[in-house]
Design a protein around this motif. Structure first.
Motif, PDB file in Angstrom:
ATOM      1  N   ILE A  41      24.601   9.969   7.010  1.00 24.62           N
ATOM      2  CA  ILE A  41      24.503  10.024   8.470  1.00 24.62           C
ATOM      3  C   ILE A  41      25.730   9.334   9.066  1.00 24.62           C
ATOM      4  O   ILE A  41      25.991   8.154   8.812  1.00 24.62           O
ATOM      5  N   LEU A  42      26.498  10.086   9.857  1.00 23.44           N
ATOM      6  CA  LEU A  42      27.712   9.566  10.482  1.00 23.44           C
ATOM      7  C   LEU A  42      27.451   9.030  11.888  1.00 23.44           C
ATOM      8  O   LEU A  42      28.182   8.168  12.377  1.00 23.44           O
ATOM      9  N   TRP A  43      26.431   9.581  12.546  1.00 19.23           N
ATOM     10  CA  TRP A  43      26.099   9.173  13.914  1.00 19.23           C
ATOM     11  C   TRP A  43      24.633   9.480  14.144  1.00 19.23           C
ATOM     12  O   TRP A  43      24.088  10.441  13.573  1.00 19.23           O
ATOM     13  N   ALA A  44      23.963   8.671  14.978  1.00 22.56           N
ATOM     14  CA  ALA A  44      22.551   8.904  15.290  1.00 22.56           C
ATOM     15  C   ALA A  44      22.276   8.506  16.729  1.00 22.56           C
ATOM     16  O   ALA A  44      22.855   7.543  17.252  1.00 22.56           O
ATOM     17  N   ALA A  45      21.386   9.259  17.373  1.00 22.06           N
ATOM     18  CA  ALA A  45      20.953   8.920  18.730  1.00 22.06           C
ATOM     19  C   ALA A  45      19.856   7.865  18.709  1.00 22.06           C
ATOM     20  O   ALA A  45      19.463   7.347  19.757  1.00 22.06           O
ATOM     21  N   ASN A  46      19.320   7.584  17.524  1.00 18.33           N
ATOM     22  CA  ASN A  46      18.249   6.586  17.352  1.00 18.33           C
ATOM     23  C   ASN A  46      17.032   6.923  18.213  1.00 18.33           C
ATOM     24  O   ASN A  46      16.526   6.109  18.974  1.00 18.33           O
ATOM     25  N   THR A  47      16.582   8.154  18.081  1.00 24.79           N
ATOM     26  CA  THR A  47      15.446   8.624  18.887  1.00 24.79           C
ATOM     27  C   THR A  47      14.244   8.955  18.020  1.00 24.79           C
ATOM     28  O   THR A  47      13.403   9.769  18.408  1.00 24.79           O
ATOM     29  N   ALA A  48      14.164   8.395  16.833  1.00 26.39           N
ATOM     30  CA  ALA A  48      12.995   8.647  15.989  1.00 26.39           C
ATOM     31  C   ALA A  48      11.735   8.312  16.763  1.00 26.39           C
ATOM     32  O   ALA A  48      11.655   7.275  17.431  1.00 26.39           O
ATOM     33  N   ASN A  49      10.782   9.220  16.698  1.00 30.70           N
ATOM     34  CA  ASN A  49       9.586   9.085  17.536  1.00 30.70           C
ATOM     35  C   ASN A  49       8.349   9.071  16.648  1.00 30.70           C
ATOM     36  O   ASN A  49       7.691  10.088  16.459  1.00 30.70           O
ATOM     37  N   PRO A  50       7.997   7.914  16.086  1.00 26.82           N
ATOM     38  CA  PRO A  50       6.872   7.839  15.147  1.00 26.82           C
ATOM     39  C   PRO A  50       5.525   8.122  15.794  1.00 26.82           C
ATOM     40  O   PRO A  50       4.542   8.347  15.102  1.00 26.82           O
ATOM     41  N   ALA A  51       5.460   8.105  17.122  1.00 30.57           N
ATOM     42  CA  ALA A  51       4.178   8.340  17.790  1.00 30.57           C
ATOM     43  C   ALA A  51       3.702   9.776  17.614  1.00 30.57           C
ATOM     44  O   ALA A  51       2.557  10.100  17.899  1.00 30.57           O
ATOM     45  N   GLY A  52       4.590  10.660  17.162  1.00 32.60           N
ATOM     46  CA  GLY A  52       4.174  12.028  16.896  1.00 32.60           C
ATOM     47  C   GLY A  52       4.300  12.966  18.075  1.00 32.60           C
ATOM     48  O   GLY A  52       3.829  14.101  18.016  1.00 32.60           O
ATOM     49  N   ALA A  53       4.920  12.531  19.173  1.00 34.96           N
ATOM     50  CA  ALA A  53       5.125  13.423  20.306  1.00 34.96           C
ATOM     51  C   ALA A  53       6.098  14.527  19.915  1.00 34.96           C
ATOM     52  O   ALA A  53       6.934  14.365  19.020  1.00 34.96           O
ATOM     53  N   LYS A  54       6.010  15.644  20.604  1.00 36.18           N
ATOM     54  CA  LYS A  54       6.906  16.762  20.329  1.00 36.18           C
ATOM     55  C   LYS A  54       8.279  16.436  20.898  1.00 36.18           C
ATOM     56  O   LYS A  54       8.424  16.182  22.093  1.00 36.18           O
ATOM     57  N   THR A  55       9.285  16.440  20.045  1.00 41.91           N
ATOM     58  CA  THR A  55      10.624  16.020  20.436  1.00 41.91           C
ATOM     59  C   THR A  55      11.579  17.198  20.391  1.00 41.91           C
ATOM     60  O   THR A  55      11.502  18.035  19.487  1.00 41.91           O
ATOM     61  N   GLN A  56      12.482  17.241  21.367  1.00 39.98           N
ATOM     62  CA  GLN A  56      13.520  18.253  21.403  1.00 39.98           C
ATOM     63  C   GLN A  56      14.854  17.588  21.705  1.00 39.98           C
ATOM     64  O   GLN A  56      14.910  16.539  22.345  1.00 39.98           O
ATOM     65  N   ALA A  57      15.922  18.215  21.244  1.00 49.80           N
ATOM     66  CA  ALA A  57      17.261  17.897  21.729  1.00 49.80           C
ATOM     67  C   ALA A  57      17.721  19.116  22.515  1.00 49.80           C
ATOM     68  O   ALA A  57      17.475  20.257  22.105  1.00 49.80           O
ATOM     69  N   ARG A  58      18.342  18.864  23.654  1.00 49.40           N
ATOM     70  CA  ARG A  58      18.792  19.966  24.495  1.00 49.40           C
ATOM     71  C   ARG A  58      20.241  19.751  24.922  1.00 49.40           C
ATOM     72  O   ARG A  58      20.684  18.626  25.105  1.00 49.40           O
ATOM     73  N   PHE A  59      20.938  20.891  25.082  1.00 48.01           N
ATOM     74  CA  PHE A  59      22.237  20.856  25.734  1.00 48.01           C
ATOM     75  C   PHE A  59      22.119  21.745  26.958  1.00 48.01           C
ATOM     76  O   PHE A  59      21.900  22.946  26.855  1.00 48.01           O
TER      77      PHE A  59
END
Length: 639
Positions: A563-581
């Motif tokens: 891993i070279l870079w991370a947004a650090n958005t791990a979501n252990p609560a189990g919510a549905k996660t998306q990345a958008r542009f």
């Protein structure tokens, strides 16, 4: 002030000197020759491409000529102007051809394990994907005359199109000499020519061809009364150019990262489609007899009457939807009519659901209605449209003429089309509409649900599809009638190629290719996809931008999975996660039901720049560019 991308009256594409001329403007010549080529020596092939480059026609050149040609034709009362001629060149390259010229893969992040889509379709080619497209049995690749496989593999398709046959013949002589000097093998040559006399403008079954082609926003002038349609062509929908040319404005947001070399280019499909003309007409006559015996057709119905329903138009092009009882060949306005609605024909009792017209473009007669119970508008499927540039080959069937006019002589259609997305445009139409015998299902106009088709479904396209049994609905109601049709159109060759921009042709001639992956517009990265248009990775071959299953957006080095870079958005609560542009901003969010944003977990802070592009670069850096300036990056360039 409206910008070029929003003002429908801004016809800026008429000045486009980057996109090749056949894609948007269309060569539209009476004579065409396609040469399927294979490179043997890299440097001579590059030199040949460099010498060819000044001859390649652009949108600007072709659009300017076509406008003058149309104007001169109108002054002559409809006759082609004899002193206004041109000869156009076009070049497209297969995946193997691009690899050969560049010296490396043009799609380093695409392989057999990647998500299905336009790049994977291009990577695999039509031979590998043949079964899903109905190319089996006698249509199978082992029977083809050319294709992207085996000893018949193709690296390039050179297209020459001319008004005058003698000009084309003379040019072909020079072209063949140039190919021999460059050690380029001609795998196959395919001629095409407009049929003569009363058959002009028609395909070999006898029907007017090309009537339903879309117009293009920012190239064709909109109707001032209804800007959805082209001026002077009611019903001809203006489609956004990004459906045909990579990198331009699209009809709907698709998360389609494309390599830099694809910008201003178009994916091309070439297919040689043999037509069994006497067999088709004999089949229509036999099924008319079945209908009459079942008392499901009027006594006065003729073979022409039933044939028109298979196509959806009469021979002249007049739509059956408007003129169900007889052709209007004397009415030029009717023969060019695209203002067709199927809203009042939901079960296909006038224009059958399985007709070629409805199978290839359902318009507003698609059986699934919206929440208000209304039929979808005729623009709903703009993102499925393709730009067809076909031309007939062979002599017309005429048993009283020569052997070349006989029933076994070669004849058919050189099918050529352009699109930005092979998977969701050409392949979807072929696979999910034409050859799917369950599409569309009958839908009564009394309620919203589709009905059980009973003992047999709608059927495949009986004109250009597979062997099929179609469902004939009686206008007066009652049990439908089963009509059986053999397969009358055979695939005898197929190639997927790419028509690059003029600038990229220059780069390829020098052995250069930019495989940076570019994302523009609204793009969604998701782990739990809502539908198959969403993806979770953009891969440049060096690194990949990836939304992990835990919701963390990362840049990963492909060589060691670090891993070279991370947004650090791990979501252990189990919510549905998306990345958008979107709007120039890359962000990670949680979403609620209905794909609505719930909470932003991380953002690049670059919103408000809709023209910005997200680029996953070959050097390992991920950058957001706005008008050529880097406004955000991950600082992950591999040194």
């Amino acid at each position: 002030m409206a910008t070029a991308t929003t003002d429908p009256h801004n016809l800026f594409l008429r000045e486009d000197a980057e996109t090749q001329g056949d894609v948007l403007a269309g060569f539209k010549k009476d004579h065409m020759q396609l040469l399927f080529l294979r490179f043997e020596d890299q440097q001579p092939a590059r030199t040949w491409l460099k010498q060819l480059r000044p001859l390649i026609a652009t949108t600007k050149q072709v659009a300017t000529f076509n406008k003058e040609f149309s104007r001169a034709r109108s002054y002559s009362g409809g006759d082609d102007p004899k002193n206004l001629n041109a000869l156009w060149y076009g070049i497209s390259l297969t995946f193997e051809g691009l690899t050969f010229l560049a010296g490396h893969s043009p799609l380093p992040g695409v392989d057999g394990n990647s998500t299905d889509g336009p790049l994977k379709a291009f990577f695999e080619g039509p031979a590998k994907r043949a079964p899903a497209l109905g190319d089996a049995g006698q249509n199978a690749p082992q029977n083809w005359l050319f294709g992207n496989f085996g000893d018949g593999r193709v690296h390039a398709v050179l297209t020459l199109a001319a008004d005058q046959p003698h000009a084309l013949r003379a040019t072909l002589g020079d072209v063949r000499q140039d190919l021999a000097r460059a050690k380029i093998v001609t795998v196959y040559e395919q001629e095409g020519a407009t049929l003569e006399g009363p058959r002009r403008g028609r395909e070999h079954f006898g029907f007017k061809d090309g009537v339903s082609e879309p117009a293009i926003k920012h190239l064709d002038e909109p109707d001032p009364e209804n800007p959805v349609y082209e001026k002077g062509h009611p019903g001809t929908i203006l489609v956004k150019p990004g459906e045909f040319v990579v990198g331009l404005e699209r009809e709907r947001p698709h998360p389609l990262p494309y390599p830099e070399w694809a910008q201003h280019g178009s994916f091309q499909v070439v297919r040689r489609l043999a037509q069994d003309v006497p067999g088709w007409w004999a089949g229509v006559a036999a099924q008319l007899k079945v209908l009459k015996e079942a008392k499901a057709a009027p006594p006065e119905a003729t073979t022409e009457w039933l044939a028109a329903r298979l196509v959806g138009r009469w021979r002249s092009g007049t739509p059956v939807a408007k003129c169900p009882h007889a052709d209007m060949s004397y009415n030029a306005e009717s023969s060019n009519d695209n203002l067709i609605s199927f809203r009042d024909d939901p079960k296909g009792t006038t224009t059958p659901l399985w007709s070629h017209l409805r199978k290839t473009n359902p318009r507003d007669g698609f059986p699934v209605r919206d929440k208000e119970g209304e039929f979808h508008p005729d623009t709903k499927f703009n993102h499925r449209r393709i730009m067809r540039r076909g031309i007939p080959y062979g002599l017309p069937f005429d048993p009283s003429a020569s052997a070349l006019n006989g029933p076994d002589a070669p004849r058919g259609l050189v099918f050529v089309c352009y699109q930005a997305d092979l998977f969701r445009q050409f392949e979807f139409i072929q696979r999910d509409w034409m050859n799917d015998e369950t599409f569309p299902k009958p839908n009564p106009d009394t309620h919203h649900e589709q009905v059980d088709p009973g003992p047999f479904p709608t059927g495949s396209d009986p004109v250009a599809g597979e062997e099929t049994v179609v469902r004939w609905e009686r206008p007066q109601g009652g049990e439908p009638v089963a009509l059986s049709f053999a397969q009358f159109v055979r695939t005898e060759g197929a190639v997927y190629a790419f028509a690059p921009s003029v600038s990229v042709i220059d780069q390829l001639a020098e052995g250069r290719m930019n495989t940076n992956m570019v994302v523009s517009g609204l793009t969604i990265f998701t782990v739990n996809s809502f539908d198959n248009t969403e993806r979770d990775t953009v891969d440049s071959g060096t690194v990949r931008l990836f939304l992990r299953p835990d919701g963390n957006l990362v840049v990963i080095d492909n060589s060691n999975e670090r891993i070279l870079w991370a947004a650090n958005t791990a979501n252990p609560a189990g919510a549905k996660t998306q990345a958008r542009f979107a709007d120039g901003e890359l962000f990670v969010c949680t979403v609620k039901e209905g794909n609505q944003i719930d909470q932003k977990l991380w953002t690049s802070g670059t919103a408000g720049k809709p023209e910005a592009k997200l680029v996953v670069q070959m050097d390992g850096n991920v950058v957001i560019y706005h008008r050529g300036e880097a406004i955000w990056h991950t600082d992950t360039a591999l040194r």
